[in-house]
Structure formats: C-alpha cells, structure tokens
Scaffold this active site. Structure first.
Site, PDB file in Angstrom:
ATOM      1  N   HIS A 279      13.914  47.730   1.565  1.00  0.00           N
ATOM      2  CA  HIS A 279      14.597  48.871   2.178  1.00  0.00           C
ATOM      3  C   HIS A 279      13.840  49.417   3.384  1.00  0.00           C
ATOM      4  CE1 HIS A 279      12.111  52.131   0.327  1.00  0.00           C
ATOM      5  NE2 HIS A 279      12.038  51.332  -0.719  1.00  0.00           N
ATOM      6  N   ASP A 291       5.970  51.055   1.081  1.00  0.00           N
ATOM      7  CA  ASP A 291       7.286  51.367   0.497  1.00  0.00           C
ATOM      8  C   ASP A 291       8.232  51.788   1.603  1.00  0.00           C
ATOM      9  OD1 ASP A 291       9.322  51.997  -1.241  1.00  0.00           O
ATOM     10  OD2 ASP A 291       8.451  53.871  -1.906  1.00  0.00           O
ATOM     11  N   GLU A 325      17.339  53.656   0.206  1.00  0.00           N
ATOM     12  CA  GLU A 325      16.983  53.408  -1.203  1.00  0.00           C
ATOM     13  C   GLU A 325      16.442  54.679  -1.834  1.00  0.00           C
ATOM     14  OE1 GLU A 325      14.253  52.475  -4.569  1.00  0.00           O
ATOM     15  OE2 GLU A 325      13.769  53.413  -2.665  1.00  0.00           O
ATOM     16  N   GLU A 326      15.677  55.445  -1.039  1.00  0.00           N
ATOM     17  CA  GLU A 326      14.883  56.525  -1.623  1.00  0.00           C
ATOM     18  C   GLU A 326      15.706  57.672  -2.198  1.00  0.00           C
ATOM     19  OE1 GLU A 326      12.011  56.145  -2.361  1.00  0.00           O
ATOM     20  OE2 GLU A 326      10.934  54.906  -0.934  1.00  0.00           O
ATOM     21  N   ASP A 353      10.118  45.327  -3.369  1.00  0.00           N
ATOM     22  CA  ASP A 353       9.939  46.778  -3.229  1.00  0.00           C
ATOM     23  C   ASP A 353       8.833  47.281  -4.159  1.00  0.00           C
ATOM     24  OD1 ASP A 353      10.261  49.396  -2.431  1.00  0.00           O
ATOM     25  OD2 ASP A 353      11.995  49.766  -3.726  1.00  0.00           O
ATOM     26  N   HIS A 423       5.007  57.325  -1.853  1.00  0.00           N
ATOM     27  CA  HIS A 423       5.716  58.555  -1.446  1.00  0.00           C
ATOM     28  C   HIS A 423       4.767  59.641  -0.946  1.00  0.00           C
ATOM     29  CE1 HIS A 423       9.380  57.571  -4.252  1.00  0.00           C
ATOM     30  NE2 HIS A 423       9.145  56.645  -3.365  1.00  0.00           N
TER      31      HIS A 423
HETATM   32 ZN   LIG Z   1      10.719  51.568  -2.262  1.00  0.00          ZN
END
Ligand SMILES: [Zn+2]
Length: 461
Positions: A279, A291, A325-326, A353, A423
């Site tokens: 993603h 990520d 995606e998030e 991922d 994140h």
């Molecule tokens: Zn991810």
C-alpha cells in the site's frame, strides 16, 4: 555393522515409499529443475544492486507522509505512475478510489496534577476534536477492558487511560480500535492509550480507531509507554492525576485518489493474473518507509527485473500500489469492484506489508494442492533463506478479493523491529536495509514469476 536385508523386507519398504510419494499431489523435482535456472537469474539480478532501497528512499524522502487525502500522497502516486512508465511496465494506469480525509490539526496534552509537565501525545486516526481550549479532567488508569468494567462508576466525567501491556499486535491493538467506545460507554469524556508497541523509547504510535453509533464520540490519543506507566504509578500511590487534552482533528469530505497499476502482460494467457503489491498510503507521521512504501517498491522492482531480464511469463504479473490501507481499505475495495468480473482469472494475490526486512518465506491461504505447489516454488529460495511457506497468510489490501476466492499470500520477514517503528515518526528509510530489501525483491520475483509461468494453473479449491 550392517546386516544383510531380506528381499521381502526390501520390497515392502519400496512399496511403502511409493505409496507415500503417490500422496504428494505434484512431484518436487520437475518443477524445481525446470525453474532453478530462471530463479537463480532473478535472485542474482535482485542482489546485484540496491535499486529497490534507493527508490523507496527517494519516494519517502521526496513526498513525506502519505495519509489518504493528503497532497503528499497525490504527488507520490503521480510520481510512481511516471516512473513505472519510464521503466517500460505495460498498461500503467491509475484506477480511481475515493478515500477518507482525516486531518490531525493542532494537538497537545499537559499533565496538570500532581505536577505540571507537557505530555507528548499523538491523536489516533479518525478521532474527533476536543472543544476549543481542550478537556481538563481527572484521569482513571486501567490495564484492561475488564478493569474498566469493574471500575465503570469511577470513569464518569473522567479521561480513561488504557495502560495495556504489549501482548502482541493483534491482541493489544483491540484497545486502539475499541478504547474510545468502551470509555464512552462508561461515561468518560476522553480516552488515552499507551502506544501500541513492544519497545519503550518514549515514542508515539498512531493508527486507526473505532467509534460506535450507540455511544458518544470522544477524543482519543496515544501517550508514550513511559508516560502511561508514570500516570499509572501516580494513581497507585493515591495521587490525583489531572490532564488537559486539546485536539483540533477534522474529518473532511472523501477525496479522490487512485490505486497505481503496472504490468508485464502474459505471453500465453494474458487474462490470467498474478497480482502483487503493497500500500502506498501511510500515517501522517514518519514517512511510511517500512509501512509500506518498501512493500510497494519490492513488488514493483520484481516486475521491473522480469522485464529487464527479458522474462515474459505465460500469465500476466500485475503490480498494484493499493491506496488507503491504513484508514479505510478503500483501495482494496475499489480493486475488487473494478475487477469483479475478472477475479476468476486471478491466479494468486501476494501482498508485502510486514516490513521488507530479511525475508523468511511466505504465508499462503488457499487449497492444500496449491500449498504443495507454492512450497515447491519456495524451495527455489533456499539460498537466500526465504524458503519457508506456512499455511495462512495474505494482506489487508488483498483481503476483499481473497474473500471472493482468490488464493492469497503474504511475504514473511524477520519482523522483530517492525512494531518498534510502526505508525510512528521513526518509520523512515534508514530502518530498512538495502541487502534485505534486495532479498525481498528476489523472493517476490521468483514466487510471482513461477506461479505466473507454471504450465498448469495454480489450483483453487
Ligand atoms: Zn501497512
């Protein structure tokens, strides 16, 4: 010393071995012998340089964080499409998807009692704002949903802080999804969460959170592991803990965006497709290197290498950078809807991922007979240690097509460090290693190419 073996025993043994071998759906040797040469070429060429790492670093450095709806994401997607065309990928295109558009705005937290101190904080994705001037309230610290239920009478009018120890991502993240709902149900005015990470370096970690229409939407933010623990200690000493939380987050109307797509078209069965990718979006802190721009670039590089080596498999290999995606999976859903009529031709979907660290192999969700085949292909990756194919695997973006029957696979890597940076502001290019990324390219390239080229299509159920 060896005893001579009687002939009857020998015949029984031969028969038993034959019977055992006959149960395996596809013999090992022919597949591996047929594809060993091409697999080695792909591996050698992936390991020859650090193109993938350079590309990931270029994109994440140039465009920064890429939350759905952001300018950084739009510009990164246009850049990726232009670069895919420059690489000579075929059928390069954007496929439209509408995405949510959440904007963090200014935010802060302050410890008011028992001593005044700024508290580093990070709003959770999708949270509502506080009123102007913030919310100042006494804090109730709990370690679990069960403790909150026991102490629900104390939660009314307070800020509930979930100081939940790391119990693996899957279990701990339930507090991020459900924390604001549980706190609001108990009458809290806001909620705080110990960052979901196994590593305490006073870092902050955001991520998607949930609301329930049955209860009030209250603001929800993450604190560091250290500060959550300190507030907990203060409470246990019987001290009154008061925090002021101020957040100006807003949810704007959905914004237009796109999945980015490029292909190498199959030589014999172009309508049968192996789709691979990751993603393109990230949270709005850090630059989403791990990520998941690393995952996107690894899949993209796998296809670029096939083209550069003049390898055109029987079936099409399609690289997709899914969007959002998030906080919505709108890219994965849009892909499913746009290709719904052609999903029968999707042979396999592979997502990366989990951070492109040292690859160990793949996780696969599909039929037993297909698992046996992909395990043999995995064997071609023994020289880079990526030959373990386990049962069960996939990815969030390929979830919607997997639900409709497309066999799904996820790249597995040594994930020890993944949740240290996940994140957070520290998810940047330096966390990935060029050599390990090149190994991931090799693993993706070999798996995708061989599945796309097999004389017999990978069996479904
Ligand atoms: Zn991810």
């Amino acid at each position: 010393m060896r005893q001579p073996v009687p002939l009857t025993v020998l015949l029984l043994v031969v028969a038993a071995v034959r019977a055992a071998t006959a149960q395996q759906p596809v013999p090992d040797a022919p597949l591996q012998a047929r594809y060993l040469g091409v697999a080695d070429r792909l591996i050698d060429s992936a390991l020859a340089d650090s193109v993938a790492w350079q590309r990931m670093a270029r994109i994440t450095d140039s465009f920064g964080p890429r939350l759905a709806g952001s300018e950084g994401l739009s510009r990164a997607l246009e850049f990726i499409l232009a670069e895919m065309r420059r690489d000579g990928l075929e059928n390069v295109r954007g496929e439209p998807a509408m995405v949510p558009h959440w904007v963090r705005g200014e935010e802060s937290a302050e410890l008011i009692e028992p001593r005044r101190s700024p508290l580093p904080m990070l709003g959770l994705g999708g949270s509502v704002a506080t009123p102007r001037g913030g919310i100042t309230a006494e804090v109730l610290v709990v370690s679990s949903f069960e403790e909150l239920e026991r102490r629900a009478a104390e939660a009314r009018g307070r800020i509930v802080l979930f100081d939940v120890p790391w119990q693996g991502y899957g279990r701990t993240v339930e507090y991020r999804f459900g924390g604001a709902i549980a706190a609001a149900r108990a009458g809290a005015v806001a909620a705080l969460l110990r960052s979901v990470t196994p590593n305490a370096m006073r870092t902050l970690h955001t991520g998607a959170m949930g609301y329930d229409t049955a209860v009030a939407r209250i603001p929800f933010a993450a604190l560091t592991v250290e500060d959550a623990a300190m507030l907990h200690r203060m409470q246990e000493r019987g001290e009154r803990v008061v925090v002021r939380l101020a957040m100006a987050a807003r949810t704007l109307p959905d914004a237009p965006s796109q999945n980015v797509v490029g292909e190498i078209v199959g030589a014999e069965r172009p309508d049968e497709v192996v789709v691979i990718g990751g993603h393109t979006d990230s949270w709005d802190v850090g630059t989403g290197a791990m990520d998941d721009m690393g995952g996107v670039v690894v899949a993209w590089e796998a296809v670029r290498l096939m083209r550069r080596l003049g390898l055109r498999p029987r079936r099409t290999v399609r690289v997709v950078g899914w969007v959002n995606e998030e906080n919505g999976v709108r890219g994965g859903l849009a892909y499913r809807d746009a290709h719904r009529d052609r999903l029968a031709g999707h042979v396999l979907a592979i997502e990366s991922d989990g951070g492109v660290f040292r690859p160990t192999g793949f996780g696969f969700s599909g039929s037993d007979s297909a698992l046996a085949v992909v395990r043999q292909i995995g064997g071609l990756l023994r020289r880079i240690g990526a030959d373990t194919v386990t049962r069960g695997g996939g990815g969030v973006d390929i979830g919607p097509i997997a639900e409709l029957g497309v066999p799904a696979m996820g790249l597995n890597t040594d994930g020890v460090r993944y949740f240290w940076y996940h994140h957070g502001t520290a998810d940047t290019a330096d966390k990935l290693d060029p050599r390990e990324m090149a190994q991931c390219v090799a693993a993706m390239a070999v798996m995708a190419y061989v599945v796309a080229d097999l004389p017999e299509r990978l069996p479904r159920n």
